[in-house]
Write an enzyme that holds these catalytic residues in place. Structure first.
Site, PDB file in Angstrom:
ATOM      1  N   HIS A 176      39.024   8.118 -59.582  1.00 61.68           N
ATOM      2  CA  HIS A 176      37.567   8.300 -59.474  1.00 61.68           C
ATOM      3  C   HIS A 176      37.197   9.146 -58.256  1.00 61.68           C
ATOM      4  CE1 HIS A 176      37.421   5.500 -62.811  1.00 61.68           C
ATOM      5  NE2 HIS A 176      38.218   4.717 -62.123  1.00 61.68           N
TER       6      HIS A 176
ATOM      7  N   GLU B 184      34.933   0.844 -56.709  1.00 62.65           N
ATOM      8  CA  GLU B 184      36.348   1.129 -56.972  1.00 62.65           C
ATOM      9  C   GLU B 184      36.853   2.378 -56.252  1.00 62.65           C
ATOM     10  OE1 GLU B 184      37.447   1.752 -61.083  1.00 62.65           O
ATOM     11  OE2 GLU B 184      39.497   2.235 -60.478  1.00 62.65           O
TER      12      GLU B 184
ATOM     13  N   HIS C 138      44.161   2.716 -59.153  1.00 67.66           N
ATOM     14  CA  HIS C 138      42.880   2.226 -59.661  1.00 67.66           C
ATOM     15  C   HIS C 138      42.699   0.749 -59.311  1.00 67.66           C
ATOM     16  CE1 HIS C 138      41.470   5.568 -62.341  1.00 67.66           C
ATOM     17  NE2 HIS C 138      42.708   5.956 -62.066  1.00 67.66           N
TER      18      HIS C 138
ATOM     19  N   GLU D 114      46.840  -0.734 -61.358  1.00 70.13           N
ATOM     20  CA  GLU D 114      45.564  -1.449 -61.202  1.00 70.13           C
ATOM     21  C   GLU D 114      45.780  -2.508 -60.127  1.00 70.13           C
ATOM     22  OE1 GLU D 114      42.632  -0.876 -62.461  1.00 70.13           O
ATOM     23  OE2 GLU D 114      42.891   0.209 -64.357  1.00 70.13           O
TER      24      GLU D 114
HETATM   25 ZN   LIG Z   1      39.597   3.163 -62.409  1.00 72.58          ZN
END
Ligand SMILES: [Zn+2]
Length: 187
Positions: A11, A25, A85, A149
């Site tokens: 992102h 995030e 992420h 993640e």
């Molecule tokens: Zn993400």
């Protein structure tokens, strides 16, 4: 020649990613990705980062930005691609650490398992395992690629950890260890 690792902080720019429990995030991804890059450089790897600031390099729309991330890693000739992420769920109880690859049973999946092992051992998180996903950065990269993640910012307990500089440093070090264990094993 040093092994080349491309680090993609997920992102950024106009796309903040998941939000919850006061966290965004893109900020967590960047902080952990930057520390991971430092840790890997200290281990002797040649590291390139897609973004080192909130907005650097990021373009719109998102689909083009994702293709650009993979294209930069491909053009550089990265040996490995790691995307960072942070997860989110509508269920606040959801928690744990997981990794994604384009194909199970691949070199990417073995690298992901090594990262998974190191992080679970170091942080004691719930082990959600290595999973398959058709993510753009995994599909469009030409080298082994893993999307990490870090945990669920929608989970109140994990949100506290994700926001902690000490915890961020610890998970970055564990991811670096997992990568280094895999690469130095000659896989
Ligand atoms: Zn993400």
């Amino acid at each position: 020649m040093a092994v080349k690792i491309f680090i993609d902080a997920g992102h950024g720019g106009p796309n903040p990613g998941a939000v919850g429990n006061g966290l965004i995030e893109e900020d967590i991804n960047l902080s952990v990705a930057s520390q991971l890059a430092d840790d890997l450089r200290a281990m002797g790897y040649d590291v390139r980062e897609y973004r080192t600031t909130p907005d650097e390099n990021v373009i719109s729309p998102v689909a083009a930005d994702l293709r650009k991330r993979a294209a930069e890693a491909n053009a550089w000739g990265a040996d490995y691609f790691i995307s960072i992420h942070t997860n989110s769920s509508t269920n606040p109880a959801a928690n744990g650490f997981e990794t994604y690859v384009y194909r199970l049973g691949s070199t990417s999946a073995r690298l992901a398992q090594s990262i998974q092992n190191a992080v679970i051992a170091a942080l004691g998180m719930k082990d959600n395992g290595v999973r398959q996903a058709n993510f753009s950065v995994l599909r469009n990269t030409t080298m082994p690629a893993v999307l990490v993640e870090l945990g669920y910012l929608s989970n109140p307990t994990e949100a506290l950890n994700l926001n902690s500089p000490a915890w961020q440093a610890k998970i970055a070090a564990a991811i670096a260890e997992g990568i280094n264990n895999f690469v130095s094993s000659g896989s």
